[in-house]
Design an enzyme around this catalytic site. Structure first.
Site, PDB file in Angstrom:
ATOM      1  N   GLU A 251      61.152  62.437  23.528  1.00  0.00           N
ATOM      2  CA  GLU A 251      62.196  61.420  23.347  1.00  0.00           C
ATOM      3  C   GLU A 251      61.734  60.064  23.865  1.00  0.00           C
ATOM      4  O   GLU A 251      62.102  59.023  23.321  1.00  0.00           O
ATOM      5  CB  GLU A 251      63.507  61.860  24.028  1.00  0.00           C
ATOM      6  CG  GLU A 251      64.131  63.130  23.445  1.00  0.00           C
ATOM      7  CD  GLU A 251      64.301  63.114  21.932  1.00  0.00           C
ATOM      8  OE1 GLU A 251      64.475  62.012  21.355  1.00  0.00           O
ATOM      9  OE2 GLU A 251      64.238  64.179  21.317  1.00  0.00           O
ATOM     10  N   HIS A 254      59.910  58.373  21.125  1.00  0.00           N
ATOM     11  CA  HIS A 254      60.832  57.673  20.218  1.00  0.00           C
ATOM     12  C   HIS A 254      61.297  56.368  20.860  1.00  0.00           C
ATOM     13  O   HIS A 254      61.410  55.332  20.208  1.00  0.00           O
ATOM     14  CB  HIS A 254      62.078  58.533  19.933  1.00  0.00           C
ATOM     15  CG  HIS A 254      61.851  59.644  18.951  1.00  0.00           C
ATOM     16  ND1 HIS A 254      61.298  59.446  17.705  1.00  0.00           N
ATOM     17  CD2 HIS A 254      62.149  60.968  19.016  1.00  0.00           C
ATOM     18  CE1 HIS A 254      61.250  60.610  17.052  1.00  0.00           C
ATOM     19  NE2 HIS A 254      61.753  61.541  17.831  1.00  0.00           N
ATOM     20  N   HIS A 257      58.766  53.757  20.539  1.00  0.00           N
ATOM     21  CA  HIS A 257      58.771  53.264  19.162  1.00  0.00           C
ATOM     22  C   HIS A 257      59.887  52.214  19.000  1.00  0.00           C
ATOM     23  O   HIS A 257      59.728  51.227  18.288  1.00  0.00           O
ATOM     24  CB  HIS A 257      59.014  54.456  18.222  1.00  0.00           C
ATOM     25  CG  HIS A 257      58.529  54.264  16.816  1.00  0.00           C
ATOM     26  ND1 HIS A 257      58.858  55.135  15.809  1.00  0.00           N
ATOM     27  CD2 HIS A 257      57.753  53.310  16.245  1.00  0.00           C
ATOM     28  CE1 HIS A 257      58.305  54.716  14.679  1.00  0.00           C
ATOM     29  NE2 HIS A 257      57.631  53.621  14.915  1.00  0.00           N
TER      30      HIS A 257
END
Ligand code: ZN
Length: 464
Positions: A251, A254, A257
């Site tokens: 996570e 992510h 990102h």
């Protein structure tokens, strides 16, 4: 029932007849010729999708869907899946033989069937791969693991994380950090909400309270990671399982990102790319979590301060190869079934779902001891969710993350500065502003190959 609710019974019950009954009831869901039978529904959905695709000028639904993905054609997807299929099936056959040896040694007078898999694979696991999760947890306090993931991104990109205490959030469990770049400039805000609560949805995810855009001045993101880790008990800190650690790194990938993104248009920022690519930035970060060098840097015993012993790390890494033949075979069989359903053409007759599925699975040589992870009549990912011609995405992302991390390993430095800079510039910063395949190639210098994934999953013939 949910599949996970059947596993304890299949693992523990010594009543082989009842295991068979439960397992059979599970795999026959939606396939009992009664009012909730889904055979014709599934076949009709597939046919209607083919007709719609044809109206829009596509050969099949898969051609229509894949046009906007990283892999562009059904041929590319089949090629990937079939490359993985053979080694997965070979490994699964070895696992059947391992389990049969246990049956024979116990004097059981039967051949391993699908409903025996959980009970006998557990016996093999205990004998060959035993890892005591409880012995691992004292080294994995939440704060240790957060320090580990912060240090990892600090070594990769020079990021720093400063916890902020004077902001009121939506719940006292949620914590907030300012993320700064190497030069001290502000990159974004990261919120971590890690503990399970009665009113929290299950699972783990990342989402954004504010996205990133450079259209009208610089707007930096506010990103949250939500997980369901067990809350601390008494005076002890929250202690994580290694599965939790992997989830946290995933996570956080992510989140990176979402935070490193640096594009003009908000709609193309962060995690906005195609499904068979956007798991890559999350999954590649998981690899750092299981690097012995990194584990040792953060996994210290919360009471004694002792660094995690090598023996425990070895067991942990070996255990990650357990039952991979089964897991990959059931997954790939379902992925191939998905592709078969969505490459039918508009002209074809309405299919008999059972016959279609059987032909699909016979063609690839699936063994009777394993069913596809989802059969057609309860494959909701593809018939009721957004994964039609897309169930392959999970393994495609896995090919990318294993291949991408192997690039670091090949340099002898998992923080290789040149590669880290390329990974940031071409993957984490770019959102969906370029074709995903081009972004990957700019980072890696070539397209991904499957060898690294086979090695990671123990499908390269090296497992015993
Ligand atoms: Zn993810």
């Amino acid at each position: 029932p949910h599949r996970s609710s059947m596993y304890p019974f299949l693992t523990e019950s010594n009543r082989r007849d009842l295991r068979e009954q439960l397992y059979t009831a599970y795999v026959q869901r939606g396939d009992n010729d009664n009012e909730t039978d889904n055979k014709e529904v599934a076949a009709r959905i597939a046919k209607l999708r083919a007709e719609r695709a044809q109206l829009m000028g596509y050969e099949s639904h898969a051609h229509f869907v894949l046009e906007e993905r990283m892999l562009k054609t059904p041929a590319e997807v089949y090629d990937l899946l079939m490359q993985l299929w053979k080694p997965a099936l070979e490994r699964a056959k070895v696992e059947v033989a391992d389990m049969q040896a246990v049956v024979d040694a116990e004097g059981g007078d039967f051949e391993i069937a699908a409903w025996d898999w959980w009970q006998y694979s557990e016996k093999v696991r205990v004998a060959k791969y035993d890892l005591d999760e409880a012995a691992l947890k004292p080294y994995l306090s939440l704060d240790n693991v957060l320090n580990g993931v912060f240090a990892t991104t600090n070594k990769l990109w020079g990021l720093t994380f400063t916890e902020i205490f004077d902001i009121n959030l939506y719940h006292p469990d949620a914590r907030v950090w300012e993320v700064k770049d190497k030069d001290g400039s502000h990159l974004g805000i990261f919120i971590g909400d890690y503990f399970t609560r009665s009113n929290k949805r299950g699972g783990a995810w990342m989402s954004s309270f504010r996205g990133q855009s450079n259209l009208d001045g610089s707007q930096r993101p506010i990103v949250v990671n939500v997980c369901n880790f067990p809350a601390p008990v008494g005076d002890d800190p929250a202690l994580l399982s290694f599965g939790n650690v992997t989830t946290l790194f995933h996570e956080f990938g992510h989140a990176m990102h979402g935070i490193l993104t640096n594009v003009t248009y908000g709609s193309m920022a962060g995690t906005s790319g195609p499904r068979d690519f956007t798991e890559f930035p999350a999954q590649i970060l998981e690899h750092w979590a299981s690097e012995p060098e990194i584990l040792k840097s953060f996994a210290t015993h919360y009471q004694t301060g002792e660094v995690i012993p090598d023996e425990l790390i070895d067991k942990l890494l070996k255990a990650s190869k357990f039952n991979q033949g089964f897991a990959n075979t059931e997954y790939l069989a379902a992925s191939l079934l998905d592709m078969d359903w969505h490459t039918i053409t508009a002209e074809e007759e309405l299919k008999d779902a059972d016959a279609f599925e059987e032909a699909s699975l016979t063609k690839i040589g699936l063994i009777g001891e394993i069913a596809p992870r989802y059969r057609s009549t309860y494959f909701s990912h593809i018939f009721a969710g957004g994964y039609a011609s897309g169930y392959y995405s999970y393994v495609h992302s896995a090919v990318l993350d294993s291949d991408g991390f192997a690039a670091f390993k090949a340099t002898g430095d998992v923080f290789n500065p040149e590669l880290a800079a390329k990974l940031r510039m071409h993957v984490y910063e770019k959102g969906s502003t370029e074709e995903a395949m081009e972004l990957y190639k700019q980072f890696r210098g070539r397209e991904a190959e499957i060898d690294a994934l086979l090695k990671v999953r123990g499908l390269d013939g090296s497992s015993d």
